[in-house]
Design an enzyme around this catalytic site. Structure first.
Site, PDB file in Angstrom:
ATOM      1  N   LYS A 168     -35.601  -8.182  14.521  1.00 33.44           N
ATOM      2  CA  LYS A 168     -35.733  -8.988  13.309  1.00 33.44           C
ATOM      3  C   LYS A 168     -35.301 -10.441  13.478  1.00 33.44           C
ATOM      4  O   LYS A 168     -34.918 -11.123  12.522  1.00 33.44           O
ATOM      5  CB  LYS A 168     -34.980  -8.361  12.112  1.00 33.44           C
ATOM      6  N   THR A 186     -41.948 -11.257  16.744  1.00 32.50           N
ATOM      7  CA  THR A 186     -43.410 -11.287  16.582  1.00 32.50           C
ATOM      8  C   THR A 186     -43.903 -12.733  16.590  1.00 32.50           C
ATOM      9  O   THR A 186     -44.916 -13.055  17.221  1.00 32.50           O
ATOM     10  CB  THR A 186     -43.788 -10.607  15.247  1.00 32.50           C
ATOM     11  N   TRP A 187     -43.193 -13.556  15.900  1.00 34.42           N
ATOM     12  CA  TRP A 187     -43.513 -14.982  15.800  1.00 34.42           C
ATOM     13  C   TRP A 187     -43.532 -15.604  17.208  1.00 34.42           C
ATOM     14  O   TRP A 187     -44.475 -16.291  17.602  1.00 34.42           O
ATOM     15  CB  TRP A 187     -42.430 -15.625  14.929  1.00 34.42           C
ATOM     16  N   HIS A 225     -36.401  -5.288  23.019  1.00 36.35           N
ATOM     17  CA  HIS A 225     -35.186  -5.552  22.242  1.00 36.35           C
ATOM     18  C   HIS A 225     -33.955  -5.188  23.058  1.00 36.35           C
ATOM     19  O   HIS A 225     -32.830  -5.225  22.557  1.00 36.35           O
ATOM     20  CB  HIS A 225     -35.173  -4.717  20.954  1.00 36.35           C
ATOM     21  N   ARG A 277     -31.063 -14.989  15.779  1.00 36.55           N
ATOM     22  CA  ARG A 277     -31.164 -15.370  14.368  1.00 36.55           C
ATOM     23  C   ARG A 277     -29.844 -15.097  13.667  1.00 36.55           C
ATOM     24  O   ARG A 277     -29.098 -14.187  14.079  1.00 36.55           O
ATOM     25  CB  ARG A 277     -32.284 -14.539  13.718  1.00 36.55           C
ATOM     26  N   LEU A 327     -49.345 -20.446  13.714  1.00 37.05           N
ATOM     27  CA  LEU A 327     -48.065 -19.731  13.703  1.00 37.05           C
ATOM     28  C   LEU A 327     -47.332 -19.847  12.375  1.00 37.05           C
ATOM     29  O   LEU A 327     -46.234 -19.308  12.221  1.00 37.05           O
ATOM     30  CB  LEU A 327     -47.156 -20.259  14.826  1.00 37.05           C
ATOM     31  N   MET A 369     -49.742 -15.985   9.698  1.00 38.50           N
ATOM     32  CA  MET A 369     -49.370 -14.734  10.378  1.00 38.50           C
ATOM     33  C   MET A 369     -49.306 -13.566   9.396  1.00 38.50           C
ATOM     34  O   MET A 369     -49.548 -12.424   9.767  1.00 38.50           O
ATOM     35  CB  MET A 369     -48.052 -14.913  11.130  1.00 38.50           C
ATOM     36  N   ARG A 414     -42.695 -10.722   6.454  1.00 35.88           N
ATOM     37  CA  ARG A 414     -42.212 -10.614   5.075  1.00 35.88           C
ATOM     38  C   ARG A 414     -41.992 -12.004   4.482  1.00 35.88           C
ATOM     39  O   ARG A 414     -42.925 -12.744   4.273  1.00 35.88           O
ATOM     40  CB  ARG A 414     -40.924  -9.760   5.104  1.00 35.88           C
ATOM     41  N   GLY A 435     -39.791 -14.543   5.750  1.00 34.48           N
ATOM     42  CA  GLY A 435     -39.661 -15.575   6.774  1.00 34.48           C
ATOM     43  C   GLY A 435     -38.759 -16.720   6.343  1.00 34.48           C
ATOM     44  O   GLY A 435     -39.031 -17.887   6.652  1.00 34.48           O
TER      45      GLY A 435
HETATM   46  P1  A3P Z   1     -37.923 -11.463   7.170  1.00 37.45           P
HETATM   47  O1  A3P Z   1     -37.895  -9.982   7.061  1.00 37.45           O
HETATM   48  O2  A3P Z   1     -36.589 -12.100   6.896  1.00 37.45           O
HETATM   49  O3  A3P Z   1     -38.994 -12.085   6.361  1.00 37.45           O
HETATM   50  P2  A3P Z   1     -39.274  -9.515  14.218  1.00 37.45           P
HETATM   51  O4  A3P Z   1     -40.628  -9.957  14.585  1.00 37.45           O
HETATM   52  O5  A3P Z   1     -38.234  -9.789  15.248  1.00 37.45           O
HETATM   53  O6  A3P Z   1     -39.276  -8.110  13.722  1.00 37.45           O
HETATM   54  O7  A3P Z   1     -38.794 -10.441  13.021  1.00 37.45           O
HETATM   55  C1  A3P Z   1     -39.335 -10.281  11.751  1.00 37.45           C
HETATM   56  C2  A3P Z   1     -38.897 -11.433  10.902  1.00 37.45           C
HETATM   57  O8  A3P Z   1     -39.593 -12.618  11.320  1.00 37.45           O
HETATM   58  C3  A3P Z   1     -39.268 -11.185   9.443  1.00 37.45           C
HETATM   59  O9  A3P Z   1     -38.248 -11.827   8.686  1.00 37.45           O
HETATM   60  C4  A3P Z   1     -40.604 -11.920   9.363  1.00 37.45           C
HETATM   61  O10 A3P Z   1     -40.986 -12.245   8.063  1.00 37.45           O
HETATM   62  C5  A3P Z   1     -40.294 -13.146  10.210  1.00 37.45           C
HETATM   63  N1  A3P Z   1     -41.514 -13.843  10.640  1.00 37.45           N
HETATM   64  C6  A3P Z   1     -42.620 -13.307  11.200  1.00 37.45           C
HETATM   65  N2  A3P Z   1     -43.537 -14.266  11.414  1.00 37.45           N
HETATM   66  C7  A3P Z   1     -42.990 -15.423  10.993  1.00 37.45           C
HETATM   67  C8  A3P Z   1     -43.454 -16.775  10.933  1.00 37.45           C
HETATM   68  N3  A3P Z   1     -44.667 -17.103  11.356  1.00 37.45           N
HETATM   69  N4  A3P Z   1     -42.616 -17.707  10.431  1.00 37.45           N
HETATM   70  C9  A3P Z   1     -41.376 -17.375  10.002  1.00 37.45           C
HETATM   71  N5  A3P Z   1     -40.891 -16.121  10.022  1.00 37.45           N
HETATM   72  C10 A3P Z   1     -41.690 -15.149  10.518  1.00 37.45           C
END
Ligand code: A3P
Length: 365
Positions: A99, A103-104, A178, A199, A296, A301, A327, A329
């Site tokens: 988290k 993914t980003w 992870h 984070r 991005l 996304m 979600r 972000g």
């Molecule tokens: P939130 O749940 O706080 O919104 P991971 O990919 O490590 O699982 O992380 C997921 C988190 O990254 C989620 O946070 C998601 O919304 C956020 N995220 C994914 N894509 C993003 C983007 N393009 N910009 C900002 N946050 C992003």
């Protein structure tokens, strides 16, 4: 063959055909115990409580000692495969505590490595950028429960299936993990590039809470306070959070490691892209940088079926009422979830555990 994100049935079937034609089941999952750590079950009463609160943890939970990393019990079937994973010099790993913007960062890295191949990026990210330890997260037994039986072709839950996707990915491979460094191949950093993203753990705990409610493989339906307690007790997968981060920080000067923060990416995404591009030996002109920044953006996304886990949602194996995989972000969204006691408790924890970490982690100041 390139896959379009048209849904997991097609996705899994095609992956499975490839899997069967190229590998034997178990080929990639070495079950030997040549591991430099011990895997210990939790005390019975703790294990029972965890199994009650996390319905998906059918194999219970273990800790990997001496550092105490917490996993579902089936991790022990794969521990050796992970640490013995054969790394190649052109591999690029994205490593994070969950988290943290994995993914980003994956989407950014994949596009940089593949010279902005936006057409290729329409393939589901899980396939372009496999998650090497997905086998011990997606416990096949969960998909035998009445509510999930048949949703994923059982053949795709063969032991070692996900690991094998990483093994056989065409080079240059892009791989998600992870795992903390101590549970990955000791040669990793001397062999290939790794981008580690961290984070603010207060936003991590909120995001991880929604994540646990979203996936049947975790099966958590408790409230935020309950999850918060588990997080502080380091009883969620890939915890302890601080040990994970300290391990990366200790390696900060290695030329093959780049450490980013989610907050810096949010603050100035073009700057983060430029840093990552340089690290990967790529350069972008102004127009390309603008295009990638736009691609991005969270709104893109969130809409993009290759990055937003749309396929899992369509199959009914991910619950979208938690706000979707991509979600909010936001940075600082945690303040809506924490009461005064939690704020204090977390602050004390951060001060104690964050000692020795750098100013890059602005949430520690
Ligand atoms: P939130 O749940 O706080 O919104 P991971 O990919 O490590 O699982 O992380 C997921 C988190 O990254 C989620 O946070 C998601 O919304 C956020 N995220 C994914 N894509 C993003 C983007 N393009 N910009 C900002 N946050 C992003």
């Amino acid at each position: 063959m390139k896959l379009k994100p048209r849904g997991y049935v097609l996705y899994f079937e095609t992956l499975y055909i490839r899997f069967c034609s190229e590998y034997l089941p178990h080929e990639c999952a070495k079950m030997s115990q040549d591991i430099p750590f011990s895997i210990e079950p939790l005390p019975e009463d703790e294990n029972d409580r965890i199994k009650r609160d996390f319905h998906g943890y059918l194999s219970g939970a273990v800790r990997v000692q001496p550092k105490g990393y917490f996993f579902q019990g089936i991790y022990k079937d794969y521990a050796s495969s992970y640490i013995n994973f054969e790394v190649h010099p052109t591999d690029v790993f994205v490593a994070t505590y969950p988290k943290s913007g994995t993914t980003w960062t994956q989407e950014m890295v994949w596009l940089l490595v593949h010279n902005l191949d936006y057409e290729g990026a329409k393939v589901i990210l899980d396939e372009r950028f496999p998650f090497i330890e997905a086998d011990h997260v997606l416990d096949p037994k969960v998909f035998q429960l009445p509510e999930f039986r048949g949703k994923i072709p059982t053949e795709c839950l063969e032991p070692g299936f996900w690991l094998s996707l990483a093994v056989k990915l065409p080079h240059p491979r892009t791989i998600k993990t992870h795992m903390p460094f101590s549970l990955l191949p000791p040669t990793l950093l001397d062999t290939c590039k790794v981008i580690y993203v961290a984070r603010d753990p207060r936003d991590v705990v909120v995001s991880y809470y929604h994540h646990h409610r979203m996936w049947p493989t975790h099966g958590f339906d408790g409230d935020f306070k309950t999850f918060f307690r588990y997080f502080l007790k380091e009883q969620v997968m890939w915890s302890p959070f601080w040990e994970h981060l300290h391990e990366a920080w200790e390696l900060q000067h290695h030329h093959n490691l780049l450490i980013l923060t989610y907050e810096d990416m949010k603050k100035d995404l073009p700057a983060a892209i430029t840093r990552v591009a340089k690290f990967l030996g790529k350069s972008l002109n102004k127009e390309q940088l603008v295009g990638l920044t736009k691609h991005l953006h969270i709104d893109s996304m969130k809409k993009n079926p290759a990055t937003n886990a749309q396929a899992e949602a369509d199959l009914g194996i991910m619950d979208t009422k938690e706000g979707g995989f991509v979600r909010e972000g936001a940075s600082g969204g945690w303040s809506k979830y924490f009461d005064d006691k939690m704020v204090k408790q977390f602050e004390e924890w951060m001060v104690k555990e964050g000692k020795g970490l750098g100013h890059e982690f602005k949430w520690l100041q």
